[in-house]
Design an enzyme around this catalytic site. Structure first.
Site, mmCIF file in Angstrom:
data_model
loop_
_atom_site.group_PDB
_atom_site.id
_atom_site.type_symbol
_atom_site.label_atom_id
_atom_site.label_comp_id
_atom_site.label_asym_id
_atom_site.label_seq_id
_atom_site.Cartn_x
_atom_site.Cartn_y
_atom_site.Cartn_z
ATOM 1 N N HIS A 145 0.875 -1.180 0.000
ATOM 2 C CA HIS A 145 0.000 0.000 0.000
ATOM 3 C C HIS A 145 0.912 1.230 0.000
ATOM 4 C CE1 HIS A 145 -2.884 2.898 1.740
ATOM 5 N NE2 HIS A 145 -3.846 2.043 1.420
ATOM 6 N N ASP A 222 2.984 -4.676 8.052
ATOM 7 C CA ASP A 222 1.764 -3.907 7.866
ATOM 8 C C ASP A 222 0.598 -4.878 8.038
ATOM 9 O OD1 ASP A 222 -0.450 -2.601 6.993
ATOM 10 O OD2 ASP A 222 0.397 -1.920 5.098
ATOM 11 N N GLN A 225 -4.602 -5.072 7.004
ATOM 12 C CA GLN A 225 -5.627 -6.012 6.536
ATOM 13 C C GLN A 225 -5.668 -7.282 7.381
ATOM 14 O OE1 GLN A 225 -7.911 -5.464 4.300
ATOM 15 N NE2 GLN A 225 -7.086 -3.451 3.775
ATOM 16 N N LYS A 248 -10.515 -0.872 10.315
ATOM 17 C CA LYS A 248 -10.585 -2.095 9.498
ATOM 18 C C LYS A 248 -10.834 -3.315 10.395
ATOM 19 C CE LYS A 248 -7.331 -0.186 6.150
ATOM 20 N NZ LYS A 248 -8.092 0.081 4.931
ATOM 21 N N CYS A 388 -4.678 2.289 -3.784
ATOM 22 C CA CYS A 388 -3.444 2.834 -3.186
ATOM 23 C C CYS A 388 -2.267 1.881 -3.403
ATOM 24 C CB CYS A 388 -3.614 3.137 -1.699
ATOM 25 S SG CYS A 388 -4.814 4.418 -1.392
#
Ligand code: PLP
Length: 613
Positions: A145, A222, A225, A248, A388
């Protein structure tokens, strides 16, 4: 993704054994927890499949935030009164909840930030400033991202370090051999996503971390998600940093988490200065608070933390492994259905995948924007565009995809609604024959054509290309004509349809003119626009444009109707914003389309200004 074993010990709540993944979710009860899902969109039941962008919030979260503001609201940490004590207690209890959720060893390793983006920026700025030297290397992957690319580019610019990129294969899986080759003694940090938001790929992060550590490099995961789909235990993973976003994870927007190993956070300087992050302040010398306050300057998002903790409690009461098994089932069903729709191509077919289905309509070619807009008319919310992840889209040679992403409240019936609607959309598009624009060449305009290059008003008259003619004596007269036609229509769908048909009748832009220099950036779809001084005139501008999206072609039709064949001075003098407001167009365009329209308008006005001198 692999289904967890029959008994999985989750890090949250500490030590509790969650029931088998096979025990199905009571979806009806779960959906009752999410009031937003009960509404209709365009008269159809809402099918919300944009969960990778943000998830909906259960009553438990809404109630916790309401309770906080109605009963406990106060600023934290520095007061002795009851409300402040309660607010402080809730805020710090939230930190403990996050600590358990991530399996962190200490609560001081949990720093509250605005979201995953701010977490990466904090590490890139603070750790980067302290530990990066010229010649050092940072590794990211092709599927990151932008929020896990740009902060590292900034850190590289500031330090003289270099960014290296792990390539991927056509299925959207990292090439681990290439990754191993990139690692060397100059590698300082590897920043990778645990689960790709654009492809759904689950990356083998344990192996990535092990290899990085073997070369002395740190790893930032990261988990924006993955946190809602995979069980995370930062100690077991042994990652050095991890970031995720509350919104999220069924929690509120504006709150997120940076996890960092205590010894690393201790060694990093504060990122922002202000209240709450200091020990003592004087004009001679300021000393900083201990972890985690050192990184939490100013009044934090207390209600956000309360809401996030309620969301994590909610998720763990459902059972993250049971939710994941349910989402896997939805993904498998969606994949099977999509594979049967002729003309639809899945983007991202990794063996290890979760919760995300990215696709393009390749035959007949349809822009993701059109697909998303048509699905919206059926009440189905998906995301379209580059998500993104522009470098990833470049890797696949695509301007963007449409993406359905699943959460624990989605149902098989919703997946079927999506697949049925898409089948119908492709069927209708197949019946509509039209020559569609080709992909942009990355080449500059061919020299022999001497096109305008997007910066000059004039193209040589020897190019015998038909441009859109004037439809009235001035932009104002053309606008009035159109406004009258619009009065006959009941709604904006009909008006758009009229514009699209009008655009379809206008002269086509030759494919050879669709080059990088006629490309208009800033639109979600692919748009080309070129203009010339009308042969035989001194001050009349004609232009041609095209897009891969029906709706944008409709807007092009509108601009050509107003402007093409008109005097440059009249184009510049026409109050276009006032006209759009009069039509009501400004109220009916989404932000993305408004931005795209503005980018096209800017280009036309730029051509007109050059011609007007
Ligand atoms: N990383 C990934 C993989 C994402 O999907 C996103 C958001 O879509 C982010 C980072 C940024 O998250 P936020 O905008 O909440 O900071």
């Amino acid at each position: 993704m692999s289904i967890p074993p029959m008994t999985t010990v989750l890090p949250y709540p500490a030590g509790r054994v969650i029931p088998a993944a096979s025990s199905a979710l009571d979806i009806r009860r779960i959906r009752d927890d999410f009031p937003i899902l009960r509404q209709k969109i365009h008269g159809k039941p809402l099918v919300y499949l944009d969960n990778a962008a943000t998830t909906q919030k259960p009553n438990a979260v809404l109630d916790a935030i309401r309770k906080y503001y109605t009963a406990d609201n106060a600023n934290i940490h520095r007061a002795v009164h009851q409300l402040s004590e309660r607010a402080t207690r809730d805020y710090e209890a939230g930190r403990l909840t996050v600590q358990r959720f991530l399996g962190a060893a200490h609560s001081r390793e949990i720093v509250f930030v605005r979201g995953a983006t701010e977490g990466v920026n904090l590490v890139a700025a603070s750790w980067g400033r302290t530990f990066l030297r010229p010649g050092d290397e940072i590794i990211v992957s092709t599927m990151e991202h932008h929020s896990n690319i740009v902060p590292w580019q900034l850190a590289c610019e500031a330090s003289g370090a270099r960014l290296r990129v792990i390539p991927i294969n056509d299925r959207g899986e990292l090439l681990l051999d290439e990754y191993e080759k990139l690692l060397n003694d100059r590698t300082r940090l590897v920043a990778v996503t645990h689960l790709s938001n654009a492809l759904g790929t689950i990356n083998p992060v344990s192996r990535i971390i092990e290899s990085a550590h073997a070369r002395g490099a740190k790893v930032l995961l990261d988990a924006a998600q993955s946190a809602s789909h995979l069980t995370i235990d930062v100690q077991e993973l042994d990652c050095d940093f991890l970031v995720c976003s509350g919104h999220k994870l069924y929690g509120p927007t504006g709150i997120g988490v940076l996890y960092g190993k205590a010894e690393l956070l201790e060694a990093m300087p504060p990122w922002q200065g202000g209240g709450d992050m200091i020990h003592t302040v004087s004009f001679n010398r300021t000393t900083y608070a201990d972890l985690p306050n050192k990184f939490e300057a100013g009044t934090p998002d207390i209600a956000g933390v309360v809401g996030l903790a309620a969301a994590l409690d909610y998720l763990s009461s459902v059972g993250i492994d049971r939710a994941a098994a349910h989402e896997d089932m939805l993904l498998a069903h969606a994949t099977r259905r999509f594979e049967q729709i002729a003309g639809v191509r899945l983007v991202g077919t990794a063996e290890q995948k979760a919760a995300v289905l990215s696709f393009v309509v390749a035959e007949p070619v349809m822009s993701a924007l059109d697909v998303g807009t048509k699905l919206d008319l059926e009440g189905i919310a998906v995301r379209t565009g580059h998500h993104c992840c522009q470098p990833l889209m470049d890797r696949f040679g695509l301007p963007g995809t449409a993406r359905a992403s699943f959460a624990l409240y989605n149902t098989l019936a919703e997946v079927d609604a999506l697949a049925d609607s898409l089948t119908e959309i492709v069927h209708q598009a197949t019946r509509r024959t039209r020559s569609l624009p080709v992909e942009a060449t990355k080449e500059p305009c061919p020299a022999e054509m001497q096109l305008c290059g997007g910066t000059q008003a004039t193209c040589p008259p020897h190019l015998e290309i038909e441009y859109a003619p004037a439809v009235a004596a001035s932009p104002r007269a053309a606008g009035e004509e159109l406004a009258e036609v619009f009065e006959f229509f009941d709604d904006w769908n009909d008006r758009y349809q009229y514009l699209i048909e009008m655009g379809d009748k206008l002269p086509k832009m030759p494919d050879a003119m669709k080059t990088e220099c006629t490309r208009v950036h800033g639109c979600q779809s692919t748009v080309y626009l070129t203009a010339r001084q009308k042969p035989g005139t001194a001050d009349v501008l004609e232009f041609l444009a095209d897009s891969d999206a029906d709706l944008v072609r409709g807007l092009i039709g509108l601009l050509e109707h107003l402007y093409s064949g008109q005097k440059a001075a009249d184009i510049l003098a026409f109050d276009i914003e006032g006209y759009f407001a009069k039509l009501g167009l400004d109220q009916h365009l989404s932000m993305n389309r408004r931005n795209g329209l503005e980018a096209m308008l800017k280009r036309v006005r730029q051509h007109a200004a050059e011609l007007a001198g």
